[in-house]
Write a protein that holds these residues in place. Structure first.
Motif, PDB file in Angstrom:
ATOM      1  N   MET A 134      63.455  35.639  41.863  1.00  0.00           N
ATOM      2  CA  MET A 134      62.743  36.702  41.151  1.00  0.00           C
ATOM      3  C   MET A 134      62.178  37.723  42.126  1.00  0.00           C
ATOM      4  N   LYS A 135      62.308  38.998  41.771  1.00  0.00           N
ATOM      5  CA  LYS A 135      61.693  40.073  42.539  1.00  0.00           C
ATOM      6  C   LYS A 135      60.447  40.528  41.785  1.00  0.00           C
ATOM      7  N   LEU A 136      59.316  40.426  42.452  1.00  0.00           N
ATOM      8  CA  LEU A 136      58.031  40.662  41.810  1.00  0.00           C
ATOM      9  C   LEU A 136      57.386  41.919  42.379  1.00  0.00           C
ATOM     10  N   GLY A 137      56.835  42.750  41.483  1.00  0.00           N
ATOM     11  CA  GLY A 137      56.085  43.924  41.905  1.00  0.00           C
ATOM     12  C   GLY A 137      54.594  43.704  41.703  1.00  0.00           C
ATOM     13  N   ILE A 138      53.788  44.363  42.529  1.00  0.00           N
ATOM     14  CA  ILE A 138      52.332  44.229  42.427  1.00  0.00           C
ATOM     15  C   ILE A 138      51.702  45.618  42.405  1.00  0.00           C
ATOM     16  N   PHE A 139      50.890  45.852  41.375  1.00  0.00           N
ATOM     17  CA  PHE A 139      50.187  47.119  41.189  1.00  0.00           C
ATOM     18  C   PHE A 139      48.757  46.767  40.811  1.00  0.00           C
ATOM     19  N   GLY A 140      47.788  47.552  41.259  1.00  0.00           N
ATOM     20  CA  GLY A 140      46.412  47.207  40.912  1.00  0.00           C
ATOM     21  C   GLY A 140      45.449  48.351  41.136  1.00  0.00           C
ATOM     22  N   ASN A 141      44.243  48.155  40.650  1.00  0.00           N
ATOM     23  CA  ASN A 141      43.173  49.126  40.825  1.00  0.00           C
ATOM     24  C   ASN A 141      42.634  49.004  42.250  1.00  0.00           C
ATOM     25  N   HIS A 142      43.160  49.836  43.142  1.00  0.00           N
ATOM     26  CA  HIS A 142      42.808  49.717  44.562  1.00  0.00           C
ATOM     27  C   HIS A 142      41.434  50.289  44.889  1.00  0.00           C
ATOM     28  N   THR A 143      40.742  50.846  43.888  1.00  0.00           N
ATOM     29  CA  THR A 143      39.398  51.387  44.137  1.00  0.00           C
ATOM     30  C   THR A 143      38.331  50.295  44.070  1.00  0.00           C
ATOM     31  N   LYS A 144      38.701  49.098  43.600  1.00  0.00           N
ATOM     32  CA  LYS A 144      37.747  47.995  43.485  1.00  0.00           C
ATOM     33  C   LYS A 144      38.080  46.901  44.492  1.00  0.00           C
ATOM     34  N   GLN A 145      37.142  46.664  45.393  1.00  0.00           N
ATOM     35  CA  GLN A 145      37.382  45.719  46.478  1.00  0.00           C
ATOM     36  C   GLN A 145      37.630  44.297  45.983  1.00  0.00           C
ATOM     37  N   GLN A 146      36.971  43.903  44.869  1.00  0.00           N
ATOM     38  CA  GLN A 146      37.173  42.542  44.376  1.00  0.00           C
ATOM     39  C   GLN A 146      38.601  42.331  43.894  1.00  0.00           C
ATOM     40  N   ILE A 147      39.220  43.403  43.382  1.00  0.00           N
ATOM     41  CA  ILE A 147      40.607  43.295  42.940  1.00  0.00           C
ATOM     42  C   ILE A 147      41.542  43.220  44.148  1.00  0.00           C
ATOM     43  N   VAL A 148      41.272  44.027  45.159  1.00  0.00           N
ATOM     44  CA  VAL A 148      42.073  43.979  46.391  1.00  0.00           C
ATOM     45  C   VAL A 148      42.001  42.585  47.006  1.00  0.00           C
TER      46      VAL A 148
END
Length: 281
Positions: A1-15
C-alpha cells in the motif's frame, strides 16, 4: 500500500502525533509520502525526503490520512480528495463529523486498511462560478455561504433554479450546501439534516425576514443561480468557510453539482445516526 499523509501543520500537537505514528508506518514497511508543507514543519529527514505536493500525493497514493478537524478535512477534500483518492480523517480537532477515527483508534484501523477492511462513502462536491470579472471555479464539500458580514442592511437575494425564478429572499445571507454540509452552518440556520451520501442540494436562508420562508431541497442535477442586490458595496461568498470571492451589486453566481466528488474511508460499524446523536447531544 502507498499511503499519503496530510495534516494541520499549524498545530504542534498534530505534528507530534504524525511523527509518533510515522515510526509504526515505517516498521510495517509501508511506502508513504507526506504533503510538502507538513514535511517541512516536521523537520525530520525521513519526512523531507518523502515530501511531495498535494496533487502528486493524490496521484501516487492509494489512501491519504488526514490529521486534524473538520476544517482540515474540508481543505484536504478540495486539494486532494477532488482527484478521487480515498481519504481517512483522524479527528484531532473539535466536532469531527467528517473525521472517521480518533488518534487512539488509528493503529487498530491502520491494520484494517492494510486488510482492505473498509468501505468508501462517495460525497458530492458543489462548484460555483461568478459571471463577470473572475473566471475562477470554487469547489465545496460542505457549502457555499453568502453572508452580509459588515454590511449594515439585510440583503435582497434573487434565486433562480434550473432556469425558473424561485424567490427573492430578504435575509442576512444564504447557504447552498450538500448533504454532507447539512450538519454544518445550514443546521445552525434551521436547515434539515440530510443523510450524507444523498446527492441533493440544500438551500437555506440566513435569518430570513419572511416568516413563511423555509429551507428547500432540490435535485442534485439542478443548476442554482444567485444574484445579490446591494448598493455601492461588495460582499464575500465562501467555499467551506475558507476560499472565496467578492460579489458586487447584481453580480450573478452559478452553483451546481460538480463532476468531481470525494471518497471518504468509512468503517462499517460507525453509523451516521450514532455519530449524529453523539455530536448533537
Amino acid at each position: 500500500m502507498k499511503l499519503g499523509i496530510f495534516g494541520n501543520h499549524t498545530k504542534q500537537q498534530i505534528v507530534r502525533m504524525i511523527k509518533e505514528h510515522l515510526e509504526w508506518i515505517r516498521n510495517k514497511g509501508i511506502e508513504f509520502y507526506i504533503e510538502k508543507e507538513l514535511a517541512e514543519k516536521m523537520g525530520v529527514h525521513i519526512a523531507l525526503e518523502n515530501s511531495i505536493d498535494c496533487e502528486d500525493l493524490a496521484k501516487k497514493c492509494e489512501i491519504v490520512l488526514v490529521f486534524g478537524g473538520d476544517g482540515t478535512m474540508l481543505l484536504a477534500a478540495r486539494k486532494i480528495g477532488i482527484f478521487g483518492v480515498p481519504i481517512l480523517g483522524i479527528n484531532s480537532g473539535g466536532l469531527g463529523f467528517l473525521t472517521e477515527v480518533t488518534p487512539e483508534e488509528l493503529i487498530e484501523n491502520m491494520e484494517r486498511l492494510l486488510k482492505k477492511d473498509y468501505e468508501i462513502d462517495n460525497r458530492i462536491l458543489l462548484e460555483a462560478r461568478k459571471f463577470g470579472d473572475d473566471d475562477r471555479v470554487l469547489y465545496a464539500l460542505n457549502d457555499f455561504v453568502i453572508d452580509k458580514g459588515f454590511y449594515g442592511r439585510t440583503l435582497t437575494i434573487k434565486v433562480v433554479i434550473e432556469g425558473t425564478y424561485y424567490n427573492k429572499y430578504t435575509s442576512n445571507g444564504i447557504i447552498v450546501s450538500t448533504a454532507t454540509g447539512s450538519t454544518a452552518y445550514s443546521l445552525s440556520a434551521g436547515g434539515p439534516v440530510l443523510y450524507p451520501t444523498l446527492k441533493d442540494i440544500l438551500i437555506t436562508p440566513i435569518c430570513s425576514h419572511e416568516l413563511a420562508v423555509r429551507p428547500l431541497i432540490v435535485p442534485g442535477e439542478y443548476i442554482i443561480e444567485i444574484q445579490v442586490q446591494l448598493e455601492n458595496y461588495s460582499i464575500s461568498m465562501y467555499a467551506d468557510g475558507q476560499a472565496g470571492f467578492l460579489l458586487k451589486n447584481n453580480q450573478r453566481v452559478e452553483i451546481k453539482r460538480s463532476e468531481y466528488s470525494v471518497n471518504l474511508v468509512h468503517f462499517r460499524e460507525r453509523s451516521f445516526y450514532q455519530v449524529l446523536r453523539k455530536k448533537l447531544s
